[in-house]
Design a protein around this motif. Structure first.
Motif, PDB file in Angstrom:
ATOM      1  N   SER A   1       4.781  67.830  16.601  1.00  0.00           N
ATOM      2  CA  SER A   1       4.196  66.692  17.299  1.00  0.00           C
ATOM      3  C   SER A   1       2.419  67.263  17.357  1.00  0.00           C
ATOM      4  O   SER A   1       2.281  68.552  17.345  1.00  0.00           O
ATOM      5  CB  SER A   1       4.469  66.501  18.493  1.00  0.00           C
ATOM      6  OG  SER A   1       5.740  65.894  18.460  1.00  0.00           O
TER       7      SER A   1
ATOM      8  N   ARG B   1      -1.328  65.534  19.202  1.00  0.00           N
ATOM      9  CA  ARG B   1      -2.018  64.573  19.853  1.00  0.00           C
ATOM     10  C   ARG B   1      -3.527  64.795  19.609  1.00  0.00           C
ATOM     11  O   ARG B   1      -4.377  65.645  19.761  1.00  0.00           O
ATOM     12  CB  ARG B   1      -1.960  64.747  21.320  1.00  0.00           C
ATOM     13  CG  ARG B   1      -2.512  63.577  22.364  1.00  0.00           C
ATOM     14  CD  ARG B   1      -2.669  64.021  23.597  1.00  0.00           C
ATOM     15  NE  ARG B   1      -2.792  62.799  24.673  1.00  0.00           N
ATOM     16  CZ  ARG B   1      -3.322  62.653  25.707  1.00  0.00           C
ATOM     17  NH1 ARG B   1      -3.681  63.745  26.118  1.00  0.00           N
ATOM     18  NH2 ARG B   1      -3.298  61.551  26.442  1.00  0.00           N
TER      19      ARG B   1
ATOM     20  N   TYR C   1       0.395  48.868  14.174  1.00  0.00           N
ATOM     21  CA  TYR C   1       0.579  50.097  13.479  1.00  0.00           C
ATOM     22  C   TYR C   1       0.945  49.734  12.165  1.00  0.00           C
ATOM     23  O   TYR C   1       1.532  49.131  11.536  1.00  0.00           O
ATOM     24  CB  TYR C   1       1.847  50.893  14.062  1.00  0.00           C
ATOM     25  CG  TYR C   1       1.833  51.377  15.549  1.00  0.00           C
ATOM     26  CD1 TYR C   1       1.870  50.322  16.554  1.00  0.00           C
ATOM     27  CD2 TYR C   1       1.349  52.639  15.818  1.00  0.00           C
ATOM     28  CE1 TYR C   1       2.068  50.838  17.926  1.00  0.00           C
ATOM     29  CE2 TYR C   1       1.112  53.054  17.102  1.00  0.00           C
ATOM     30  CZ  TYR C   1       1.284  52.203  18.218  1.00  0.00           C
ATOM     31  OH  TYR C   1       1.249  52.713  19.421  1.00  0.00           O
TER      32      TYR C   1
ATOM     33  N   VAL D   1       3.805  54.540   9.898  1.00  0.00           N
ATOM     34  CA  VAL D   1       3.864  55.424  11.316  1.00  0.00           C
ATOM     35  C   VAL D   1       4.524  54.798  12.330  1.00  0.00           C
ATOM     36  O   VAL D   1       4.818  55.539  13.384  1.00  0.00           O
ATOM     37  CB  VAL D   1       2.336  55.731  11.488  1.00  0.00           C
ATOM     38  CG1 VAL D   1       1.583  56.437  10.359  1.00  0.00           C
ATOM     39  CG2 VAL D   1       1.763  54.491  12.035  1.00  0.00           C
TER      40      VAL D   1
ATOM     41  N   PHE E   1       4.486  57.292  15.549  1.00  0.00           N
ATOM     42  CA  PHE E   1       2.957  57.493  16.477  1.00  0.00           C
ATOM     43  C   PHE E   1       2.912  56.694  17.415  1.00  0.00           C
ATOM     44  O   PHE E   1       3.199  55.327  17.448  1.00  0.00           O
ATOM     45  CB  PHE E   1       1.988  57.095  15.251  1.00  0.00           C
ATOM     46  CG  PHE E   1       1.928  58.189  14.202  1.00  0.00           C
ATOM     47  CD1 PHE E   1       2.671  59.484  14.030  1.00  0.00           C
ATOM     48  CD2 PHE E   1       0.660  58.186  13.554  1.00  0.00           C
ATOM     49  CE1 PHE E   1       2.728  60.253  12.997  1.00  0.00           C
ATOM     50  CE2 PHE E   1       0.752  59.208  12.372  1.00  0.00           C
ATOM     51  CZ  PHE E   1       1.546  60.247  12.232  1.00  0.00           C
TER      52      PHE E   1
ATOM     53  N   LEU F   1      -4.019  59.360  19.875  1.00  0.00           N
ATOM     54  CA  LEU F   1      -3.019  59.072  18.795  1.00  0.00           C
ATOM     55  C   LEU F   1      -1.985  60.153  19.023  1.00  0.00           C
ATOM     56  O   LEU F   1      -2.188  61.450  18.884  1.00  0.00           O
ATOM     57  CB  LEU F   1      -3.523  59.006  17.624  1.00  0.00           C
ATOM     58  CG  LEU F   1      -2.460  58.913  16.544  1.00  0.00           C
ATOM     59  CD1 LEU F   1      -2.106  57.332  16.672  1.00  0.00           C
ATOM     60  CD2 LEU F   1      -2.881  58.978  15.084  1.00  0.00           C
ATOM     61  N   GLN F   2      -0.787  59.893  19.592  1.00  0.00           N
ATOM     62  CA  GLN F   2       0.222  60.874  20.001  1.00  0.00           C
ATOM     63  C   GLN F   2       1.306  60.781  18.523  1.00  0.00           C
ATOM     64  O   GLN F   2       1.795  59.624  18.315  1.00  0.00           O
ATOM     65  CB  GLN F   2       1.123  60.514  21.102  1.00  0.00           C
ATOM     66  CG  GLN F   2       2.319  61.360  21.321  1.00  0.00           C
ATOM     67  CD  GLN F   2       2.273  62.805  21.448  1.00  0.00           C
ATOM     68  OE1 GLN F   2       1.059  63.244  22.525  1.00  0.00           O
ATOM     69  NE2 GLN F   2       2.632  63.757  20.777  1.00  0.00           N
ATOM     70  N   MET F   3       1.279  61.879  17.913  1.00  0.00           N
ATOM     71  CA  MET F   3       2.043  61.740  16.663  1.00  0.00           C
ATOM     72  C   MET F   3       3.103  62.735  16.813  1.00  0.00           C
ATOM     73  O   MET F   3       3.230  63.883  17.164  1.00  0.00           O
ATOM     74  CB  MET F   3       0.893  62.343  15.329  1.00  0.00           C
ATOM     75  CG  MET F   3      -0.326  61.631  15.404  1.00  0.00           C
ATOM     76  SD  MET F   3      -1.277  62.031  13.895  1.00  0.00           S
ATOM     77  CE  MET F   3      -1.730  63.845  14.431  1.00  0.00           C
TER      78      MET F   3
ATOM     79  N   ASP G   1       2.031  62.942   6.043  1.00  0.00           N
ATOM     80  CA  ASP G   1       1.096  62.663   7.226  1.00  0.00           C
ATOM     81  C   ASP G   1       0.002  63.269   7.229  1.00  0.00           C
ATOM     82  O   ASP G   1      -1.158  63.206   7.786  1.00  0.00           O
ATOM     83  CB  ASP G   1       1.491  62.942   8.678  1.00  0.00           C
ATOM     84  CG  ASP G   1       2.753  61.667   8.872  1.00  0.00           C
ATOM     85  OD1 ASP G   1       3.708  62.244   9.463  1.00  0.00           O
ATOM     86  OD2 ASP G   1       2.591  60.441   8.514  1.00  0.00           O
TER      87      ASP G   1
END
Length: 125
Positions: free
Chosen positions: A16, A18, A58, A62, A66, A79-81, A88
């Protein structure tokens, strides 16, 4: 209007990150903010947007991984991924659209559309 993106880095697949983007300068309102990305040899593509009223959009690639959010009081976009994949990997750019006072016509509003400088996200397999 200036946008400063941060938070990119190198992460393993499944990890993850951010991203953050702070807007600064003189403006009346920001109506929509979003994240785009550009991988080597590819065109820039839309990742996610959030509009005033918190309506989100979105890209299919994603969705579910996301999360885009906005802290209006701080003029900041996130953007929290999660569940990151090697696909990506790209430079991620933030974007903002809104209104500011015209410098040419006193008392008039005009649209602005600004881009940040980009932050690199690399996902290793």
């Amino acid at each position: 209007v200036q946008l400063q993106a941060s938070g990119g880095g190198l992460v393993q697949a499944g990890g993850s990150l951010r991203l953050s983007c702070v807007a600064s300068g003189s403006f009346v309102s920001i109506n929509r903010m979003g994240w785009y990305r550009q991988a080597p040899g590819k065109e820039r593509e839309l990742v996610a947007t959030v509009a005033s009223g918190d309506a989100t959009y979105y890209a299919g690639s994603v969705k579910g991984r996301f999360t885009v959010s906005r802290e209006a009081a701080k003029n900041t976009l996130y953007l929290q991924m999660s569940l990151l994949k090697p696909d990506d990997t790209a430079v991620y750019y933030c974007n903002a659209e809104g209104l500011l006072w015209s410098s040419a016509i006193s008392g008039a509003l005009q649209n602005f559309h600004s881009w940040g400088q980009g932050t690199q996200v690399t996902v290793s397999s």
